[in-house]
Design a protein around this motif. Structure first.
Motif, PDB file in Angstrom:
ATOM      1  N   GLY A   1       5.551  15.617  -8.748  1.00 56.74           N
ATOM      2  CA  GLY A   1       5.398  14.264  -9.586  1.00 56.74           C
ATOM      3  C   GLY A   1       5.603  13.092  -9.197  1.00 56.74           C
ATOM      4  N   THR A   2       5.974  12.985  -7.729  1.00 58.99           N
ATOM      5  CA  THR A   2       6.311  11.558  -7.035  1.00 58.99           C
ATOM      6  C   THR A   2       5.321  10.775  -7.127  1.00 58.99           C
ATOM      7  OG1 THR A   2       7.800  12.991  -5.570  1.00 58.99           O
ATOM      8  CG2 THR A   2       7.273  10.673  -4.946  1.00 58.99           C
ATOM      9  N   TYR A   3       3.958  10.747  -6.938  1.00 56.77           N
ATOM     10  CA  TYR A   3       2.985   9.944  -6.940  1.00 56.77           C
ATOM     11  C   TYR A   3       2.893   9.208  -8.234  1.00 56.77           C
ATOM     12  CZ  TYR A   3      -1.408   7.657  -6.671  1.00 56.77           C
ATOM     13  OH  TYR A   3      -2.509   6.700  -6.824  1.00 56.77           O
ATOM     14  N   GLU A   4       2.748  10.186  -9.258  1.00 49.99           N
ATOM     15  CA  GLU A   4       2.478   9.728 -10.617  1.00 49.99           C
ATOM     16  C   GLU A   4       3.508   8.560 -10.931  1.00 49.99           C
ATOM     17  OE1 GLU A   4       2.114  12.997  -9.972  1.00 49.99           O
ATOM     18  OE2 GLU A   4       0.533  13.724 -10.770  1.00 49.99           O
ATOM     19  N   ALA A   5       4.811   8.946 -10.457  1.00 47.87           N
ATOM     20  CA  ALA A   5       6.054   8.184 -11.079  1.00 47.87           C
ATOM     21  C   ALA A   5       5.924   6.898 -10.241  1.00 47.87           C
ATOM     22  CB  ALA A   5       7.409   8.899 -10.628  1.00 47.87           C
TER      23      ALA A   5
ATOM     24  N   LEU B   1       0.856  -1.248   0.109  1.00 48.73           N
ATOM     25  CA  LEU B   1      -0.010   0.113  -0.064  1.00 48.73           C
ATOM     26  C   LEU B   1       0.898   1.304   0.063  1.00 48.73           C
ATOM     27  CD1 LEU B   1      -2.677   1.632   0.236  1.00 48.73           C
ATOM     28  CD2 LEU B   1      -2.629   1.231   2.681  1.00 48.73           C
ATOM     29  N   TYR B   2       0.745   2.111  -1.169  1.00 44.31           N
ATOM     30  CA  TYR B   2       1.554   3.254  -1.222  1.00 44.31           C
ATOM     31  C   TYR B   2       0.622   4.497  -0.968  1.00 44.31           C
ATOM     32  CZ  TYR B   2       3.846   7.029  -3.775  1.00 44.31           C
ATOM     33  OH  TYR B   2       4.692   8.254  -3.967  1.00 44.31           O
ATOM     34  N   LEU B   3       1.021   5.412  -0.100  1.00 41.58           N
ATOM     35  CA  LEU B   3       0.480   6.504   0.466  1.00 41.58           C
ATOM     36  C   LEU B   3       1.387   7.826  -0.128  1.00 41.58           C
ATOM     37  CD1 LEU B   3      -0.879   5.588   3.913  1.00 41.58           C
ATOM     38  CD2 LEU B   3      -1.884   5.125   1.676  1.00 41.58           C
ATOM     39  N   GLY B   4       1.085   8.310  -1.283  1.00 31.68           N
ATOM     40  CA  GLY B   4       2.071   9.271  -1.679  1.00 31.68           C
ATOM     41  C   GLY B   4       1.799  10.652  -1.683  1.00 31.68           C
ATOM     42  N   PHE B   5       3.104  11.418  -1.522  1.00 29.70           N
ATOM     43  CA  PHE B   5       3.001  13.168  -1.738  1.00 29.70           C
ATOM     44  C   PHE B   5       1.916  13.506  -2.814  1.00 29.70           C
ATOM     45  CE2 PHE B   5       6.575  16.343  -2.474  1.00 29.70           C
ATOM     46  CZ  PHE B   5       5.762  17.308  -1.846  1.00 29.70           C
TER      47      PHE B   5
END
Length: 292
Positions: free
Chosen positions: A96-100, A86-90
């Motif tokens: 662009g961190t989450y999209e990458a 489970l990735y909880l992103g910026f």
């Protein structure tokens, strides 16, 4: 628990809490006068006071996404070990961190059909992202499934209030957040912006006050207007750009006004990737609320 929670170093959680919660971190990168650094390295403590000293000394600092080769290795290590992710992103509104990372996970998914790879764009930053991750980790500890934790974050991320102020508008100007005219005028008049992260994950100026103390008090005022009751039972995060005295003043105001115990307030530095744009003297307050 057969899944792991991954997040970015922009969550601004202290190393001790990261270890205690069993989290894994994608370190974002920053560059100082051409030299590359990572904002989190497991087992190492970054000298953030030195980082803000470099900013005050006028060093040229730029930021970039996590190293995607290293990110892929971290993902594969967990998948090969039999862990779901489970990735909880910026916030995608700020980086662009989450999209990458989300794209990387989608590309890996066909190789691991037996594994679950889930991600959430938290639309949050700094301690706001960190507080969502903290709540997610508590639920995981209590036995929630990976889908239940994912759904809780999705359902509650727009109730994670972010309230910011900065001490020097010139850093916001350099980061493209305010115009040069506004930065110069605000500096001359001792105007401090009060900002929040909106529902699209963008940092938005909402009001202006004159003087540092009034700007800190304004953060508490916004907490009084929207914080979920009972506030005294909440976990509250405060992050700062090398201004611990102001962070402790803000924490004391929160304790005094809402009877929040000291153990429910976490104070930590704003990490270099966010701090490079907001500057020394950044102050931020995070809590669950009726709305952002």
């Amino acid at each position: 628990m057969d899944y792991v929670i991954l997040t970015d170093s922009s969550c601004n959680l202290p190393e001790t809490m990261i270890d205690e919660l069993g989290l894994q971190i994608f370190p974002l990168t920053f560059t100082v006068d051409g030299e590359h650094f990572q904002s989190y390295l497991k087992g190492e403590t970054t000298d953030l006071q030195q980082f803000y000293t470099m900013m005050r000394d006028g060093k040229v600092i730029t930021t970039s996404l996590p190293n995607l080769g290293e990110a892929e290795r971290l993902l594969r290590d967990n998948l090969d070990a039999g862990n779901d992710i489970l990735y909880l992103g910026f916030s995608s509104g700020l980086s662009g961190t989450y999209e990458a990372i989300d794209l990387l996970m989608r590309n890996l998914a066909p190789e691991y059909p037996e594994r679950k790879l889930l991600s959430v764009d938290t639309l949050a930053a700094s301690g706001g992202e960190g507080l969502l991750v903290w709540h997610a980790a508590q639920q995981a500890r209590d036995g929630a499934t990976i889908e239940e934790v994912r759904d809780w974050v999705e359902d509650n991320k727009l109730h994670l209030a972010h309230w910011f102020t900065v001490d020097d508008l010139m850093f916001l100007y350099r980061g493209g957040r305010v115009s040069k005219t506004s930065a110069w005028a605000g500096t001359l008049l001792n105007i401090k912006p009060v900002m929040h992260v909106d529902d699209e994950g963008h940092l938005i100026p909402l009001e202006k006050v004159r003087g540092r103390k009034k700007s800190l008090d304004a953060l508490v005022g916004h907490m009084a207007q929207t914080a979920n009751e009972p506030v005294s039972e909440q976990m509250v995060f405060i992050t700062h750009g090398d201004c611990l005295g102001d962070a402790e003043y803000l924490a004391a105001k929160v304790r005094e006004r809402f009877d929040v115990p000291e153990s429910h307030i976490m104070i930590n530095y704003v990490d270099p990737v966010i701090g490079a744009h907001s500057g020394p003297g950044t102050m931020a307050l995070f809590f669950l609320a009726s709305e952002r």
